[in-house]
Design a protein around this motif. Structure first.
Motif, short mmCIF file in Angstrom:
data_model
loop_
_atom_site.label_atom_id
_atom_site.label_comp_id
_atom_site.label_asym_id
_atom_site.label_seq_id
_atom_site.Cartn_x
_atom_site.Cartn_y
_atom_site.Cartn_z
N HIS A 153 29.61 46.25 32.87
CA HIS A 153 30.84 45.64 33.35
C HIS A 153 30.67 44.13 33.39
CE1 HIS A 153 34.79 46.25 34.94
NE2 HIS A 153 34.54 45.79 36.15
N ASP A 172 33.07 50.67 37.86
CA ASP A 172 33.74 50.23 36.63
C ASP A 172 32.66 50.05 35.58
OD1 ASP A 172 36.03 50.18 38.09
OD2 ASP A 172 36.52 48.09 37.67
N ASP A 195 39.70 44.64 43.32
CA ASP A 195 40.27 45.99 43.51
C ASP A 195 39.25 46.98 44.09
OD1 ASP A 195 39.13 45.60 40.89
OD2 ASP A 195 39.96 47.54 40.27
N HIS A 196 38.01 46.53 44.26
CA HIS A 196 36.98 47.37 44.88
C HIS A 196 36.46 46.78 46.19
CE1 HIS A 196 36.30 49.93 41.24
NE2 HIS A 196 36.97 48.90 40.73
N HIS A 210 34.62 43.00 42.19
CA HIS A 210 36.00 42.75 41.76
C HIS A 210 36.92 43.11 42.93
CE1 HIS A 210 35.22 42.75 37.12
NE2 HIS A 210 35.17 41.54 37.66
N HIS A 215 30.95 47.00 43.10
CA HIS A 215 30.96 45.65 42.53
C HIS A 215 32.05 44.84 43.20
CE1 HIS A 215 34.04 47.61 40.08
NE2 HIS A 215 34.42 46.45 39.58
ZN LIG Z 1 35.84 45.91 37.93
#
Ligand SMILES: [Zn+2]
Length: 262
Positions: free
Chosen positions: A147, A168, A64-65, A62, A60
């Motif tokens: 999520h 997540d 941090d990914h 976000h 996904h």
């Molecule tokens: Zn996330």
């Protein structure tokens, strides 16, 4: 041999404990990068060569990914242009990748006008139909996780076994189905405890919930990851062990988990 190498396991920006979310799942000649969190390119490049990669899957978008995707794309197109490999993201997020290219494209360098589109063969993951895709010897089936943005739990099926990445997520059917009978289940365990808004609204897991999903799915080996506070990771491992009968491993950057198929 089939392995999962942890390139990063933080839920936030890189810190003293290393990079944010990123893994290398490998079966013989096929190595796939799962997530490209901040620090992932540096973590990978310390011990690997770019030519080892057969493809990238981002669960996904976000940050941090996915924030290092542009760093990976720049590296893929400069100073030399490397052979294109597939990059899969949830199909609903293709537009966001285009905006990333608009922001960071370099009009005066022909290979970097749209860095991500130039570097990678961008393809969409269909989460509701769970349409399988192939990278090398892996068959990868996405499942919709719970999520705040489209999020793909990934089931990697190979000749030597099954590896699942939760992405997540809060507790949901999609993640249980993705992890069913997995030999290794890499599951997020973001926080020690959380209220209902975090777990079922935004979508995250505690170690107890991660262990519960692993048990319900009949996974064989649980790997906890995605720690908001890495200093709590060992405590999370102890809690998960009380709720899951199989082995529990706490992810650590640089660690490699072998997929010990039946
Ligand atoms: Zn996330």
């Amino acid at each position: 041999m089939t392995t999962v190498e942890v390139l990063g396991c933080n839920a936030t920006a890189p810190g003293r404990t290393g990079a944010a979310s990123s893994y290398l799942v490998r079966e013989e000649a096929t190595a796939v990068l799962v997530d490209a969190g901040p620090g992932s390119l540096l973590s990978f490049a310390r011990t690997h060569d770019l030519s080892e990669l057969s493809g990238i899957v981002v669960t996904h978008l976000h940050a941090d990914h996915s924030l290092d995707l542009m760093a990976w794309a720049y590296r893929w197109t400069f100073p030399d242009v490397l052979p294109r490999i597939p990059l899969y993201v949830p199909a609903e997020e293709m537009g966001r990748l285009e905006r990333f290219d608009e922001l960071f494209g370099i009009p005066t360098l022909p290979t970097m006008v749209s860095p991500i589109r130039s570097a990678f063969d961008v393809r969409g993951l269909e989460l509701d139909s769970r349409t399988p895709v192939g990278i090398g010897s892996w068959t990868i089936t996405p499942h919709r996780a719970l999520h705040s943005v489209p999020s793909a739990a990934l089931r990697f099926a190979g000749a030597d076994g099954v590896v699942c990445f939760s992405s997540d997520t809060g507790p949901c059917r999609g993640v249980v189905d993705a992890a069913t009978g997995a030999d290794v289940f890499v599951c997020e365990s973001t926080v020690l405890a959380a209220d209902d808004d975090v777990i079922h609204g935004h979508g995250h897991l505690t170690p107890e919930l991660a262990a519960g999903i692993a048990s319900e799915a009949g996974a064989r080996h649980l790997v906890l990851t995605h720690f908001a506070r890495p200093e709590e990771a060992q405590e999370m491992g102890r809690i998960a062990s009380r709720h899951f009968d199989g082995p529990v491993t706490v992810a650590r950057e640089g660690a490699t988990v072998s997929v010990d198929a039946r």
